[in-house]
Design an enzyme around this catalytic site. Structure first.
Site, short mmCIF file in Angstrom:
data_model
loop_
_atom_site.label_atom_id
_atom_site.label_comp_id
_atom_site.label_asym_id
_atom_site.label_seq_id
_atom_site.Cartn_x
_atom_site.Cartn_y
_atom_site.Cartn_z
CB SER A 16 -0.97 0.00 1.19
OG SER A 16 -1.97 -0.98 0.98
CE LYS A 65 -9.00 -5.94 6.05
NZ LYS A 65 -9.37 -6.58 4.78
CG ASP A 114 -11.27 -5.26 1.71
OD1 ASP A 114 -10.29 -4.74 1.14
OD2 ASP A 114 -11.24 -5.68 2.88
N GLY A 140 -15.04 -15.95 5.10
CA GLY A 140 -14.32 -15.17 6.10
C GLY A 140 -14.48 -13.69 5.77
N GLY A 141 -13.52 -12.88 6.18
CA GLY A 141 -13.61 -11.43 5.96
C GLY A 141 -13.72 -11.08 4.48
NE ARG A 162 -11.70 -25.32 5.99
CZ ARG A 162 -10.48 -25.01 6.40
NH1 ARG A 162 -9.45 -25.75 5.99
NH2 ARG A 162 -10.26 -23.98 7.19
CB THR A 163 -16.96 -23.99 8.06
OG1 THR A 163 -15.59 -24.32 8.30
CG2 THR A 163 -17.79 -24.25 9.31
CB ALA A 224 -9.24 -12.48 -2.89
P1 ATR Z 1 -9.96 -13.58 5.21
O1 ATR Z 1 -10.15 -12.40 6.10
O2 ATR Z 1 -8.76 -13.47 4.31
O3 ATR Z 1 -11.19 -13.96 4.46
P2 ATR Z 1 -10.46 -15.65 7.12
O4 ATR Z 1 -11.52 -14.82 7.71
O5 ATR Z 1 -9.53 -16.40 8.02
O6 ATR Z 1 -9.54 -14.79 6.17
O7 ATR Z 1 -11.15 -16.69 6.11
C1 ATR Z 1 -10.43 -17.67 5.44
C2 ATR Z 1 -11.35 -18.38 4.45
O8 ATR Z 1 -10.60 -19.35 3.73
C3 ATR Z 1 -12.49 -19.13 5.12
O9 ATR Z 1 -13.61 -19.12 4.26
C4 ATR Z 1 -11.91 -20.53 5.25
O10 ATR Z 1 -12.87 -21.57 5.36
P3 ATR Z 1 -13.47 -21.98 6.81
O11 ATR Z 1 -14.49 -20.93 7.15
O12 ATR Z 1 -14.04 -23.31 6.63
O13 ATR Z 1 -12.29 -21.97 7.77
C5 ATR Z 1 -11.19 -20.64 3.95
N1 ATR Z 1 -10.12 -21.65 3.97
C6 ATR Z 1 -8.92 -21.56 4.57
N2 ATR Z 1 -8.18 -22.68 4.33
C7 ATR Z 1 -8.95 -23.48 3.54
C8 ATR Z 1 -8.77 -24.76 2.94
N3 ATR Z 1 -7.62 -25.44 3.10
N4 ATR Z 1 -9.77 -25.27 2.19
C9 ATR Z 1 -10.92 -24.59 2.02
N5 ATR Z 1 -11.16 -23.36 2.54
C10 ATR Z 1 -10.20 -22.82 3.30
#
Ligand code: ATR
Length: 280
Positions: A16, A65, A114, A140-141, A162-163, A224
Site C-alpha cells: 500500500s 478490521k 474491499d 471469512g472477511g 469449507r465450513t 483475491a
Molecule cells: P480472510 O479475512 O482473508 O477472508 P479468514 O476470515 O480467516 O480470512 O477466512 C479464510 C477463508 O478461507 C475461510 O472461508 C476458510 O474456510 P473456513 O471458514 O471453513 O475456515 C477458507 N479456507 C482456509 N483454508 C482453507 C482450505 N484449506 N480449504 C478450504 N477453505 C479454506
C-alpha cells in the site's frame, strides 16, 4: 504535508505505501503513506493518537478490521460486512475537526473498500454484475466483503465454504443469497457468470478451492489471492477460456477507493497500478 497510513500486524511488507504514494505524486498531493503496528490492546489509543496528530486517513488490516468498527462511525456497508478497512479522519464539511463542539461529529468515519475493490475489479474488466449468477468461495472477511459487494451490484449470490454453516449464516444476511459447503460448487459453478475465490487456498501453494473441470469459457474468475499473481485457479480458468482477474486488481481498487474517499478526487488508477505491479 498530509499523513496517511496502514495499521495492522504484520504490515512491513505491505504494497500500500508505494501504491498510494505513486497516486499522491501523480496528483501533486504533498503526502506520505506509512505503516504502523500498534499493540492489539492499544487500538483505541492508537486511533485517538492518529486523530490528535492530524493523520488524515488509515487503512486497516488483520487483526484490526473487525475491532476498529467499534471506534468509528461506520457507513452502512461496512456495518453490514462487519469490518472496516478504511478510516477517514478528514474534516467534516469545511470545519476544523478539532474545533467541532459536537463530539459525534469528530468520530472518524469507517468504510469497507474491499467491497468496492471487488466491484471495480470486475467492471474494469468489462464484466457486468447486474443479474449475474455469482459464486463466492469463502465466508471469512474477504468472502463477506465479496458477497455484499456482488449483491449490492444486483448479482445473484451463492456462497460456498469449507465450513458450510458459515456460508449459510452469511447467505442469510445477504439479500437473495444462498449458501452451502464446497460440495455445492459442482452444481453452482457450471451455471456461474462470475466466481470469486475469497479463501486463502492457493496462497503460496499450487492448490485450488474449485475443481478445475467445473470452470468454463462463459465466466469471469477473480482470485483475491495475489501471491503468486497467477494462482492455480487462474491458470485453470484461463485454460478453460474464462476471463481471469488476478488479486492485484482487488488490492488496487480497494486502495483506489480509499484514495478517493480521502482526497475527494479521482485516483490515478494507472499510476497506482504500475507502482503495485512493479513490486509484485
Ligand atoms: P480472510 O479475512 O482473508 O477472508 P479468514 O476470515 O480467516 O480470512 O477466512 C479464510 C477463508 O478461507 C475461510 O472461508 C476458510 O474456510 P473456513 O471458514 O471453513 O475456515 C477458507 N479456507 C482456509 N483454508 C482453507 C482450505 N484449506 N480449504 C478450504 N477453505 C479454506
Amino acid at each position: 504535508m498530509d499523513v496517511y497510513g496502514l495499521i495492522g500486524n504484520p504490515v512491513e511488507h505491505s504494497l500500500s505505501p508505494p501504491m498510494h504514494e505513486a497516486g499522491y505524486e501523480e496528483r501533486g498531493i504533498d503526502a506520505r503513506y506509512v505503516t504502523f503496528e500498534p499493540d492489539p490492546d492499544a487500538l483505541a489509543t492508537a486511533l485517538d493518537g492518529a486523530a490528535a496528530l492530524g493523520v488524515r486517513g488509515l487503512n486497516v488490516t488483520i487483526p484490526f478490521k473487525q475491532d476498529v468498527l467499534a471506534h468509528v462511525d461506520p457507513d452502512p456497508l461496512a456495518e453490514r460486512i462487519g469490518a472496516v478497512n478504511t478510516v477517514d479522519f478528514g474534516p467534516v464539511l469545511d470545519g476544523d475537526r478539532a474545533s467541532e463542539p459536537d463530539e459525534s461529529a469528530s468520530t472518524p468515519r469507517g468504510y469497507n473498500t474491499d467491497a468496492a475493490g471487488v466491484q471495480r475489479a470486475f467492471t474494469h474488466h468489462d464484466v457486468a454484475l447486474a443479474g449475474a449468477d455469482a459464486v463466492v468461495v469463502g465466508a471469512g472477511g474477504a468472502g463477506r466483503a465479496a458477497a455484499f459487494a456482488l449483491a449490492d451490484a444486483a448479482a445473484d449470490v451463492h456462497v460456498a465454504n469449507r465450513t458450510a454453516a458459515k456460508a449459510e449464516s452469511l447467505a442469510a444476511e445477504v439479500p437473495g443469497a444462498t449458501g452451502g459447503g464446497l460440495d455445492t460448487l459442482s452444481a453452482e459453478v457450471p451455471a456461474a457468470d462470475v466466481l470469486v475465490n475469497a479463501t486463502s487456498v492457493g496462497m503460496e501453494s499450487d492448490e485450488t478451492p474449485v475443481p478445475e473441470e467445473l470452470l468454463h469459457a462463459d465466466m469471469a474468475v477473480l482470485d483475491a489471492v495475489y501471491t503468486p499473481i497467477e494462482t492455480r485457479l487462474l491458470r485453470a480458468a484461463d485454460a478453460a477460456g474464462a476471463t481471469t482477474i488476478d488479486g492485484a486488481w482487488m488490492l488496487l481498487f480497494q486502495g483506489v477507493e480509499a484514495f478517493e474517499i480521502w482526497t475527494d478526487e479521482p485516483a490515478p488508477v494507472e499510476a497506482m497500478n504500475a507502482a503495485l505491479r512493479d513490486r509484485l
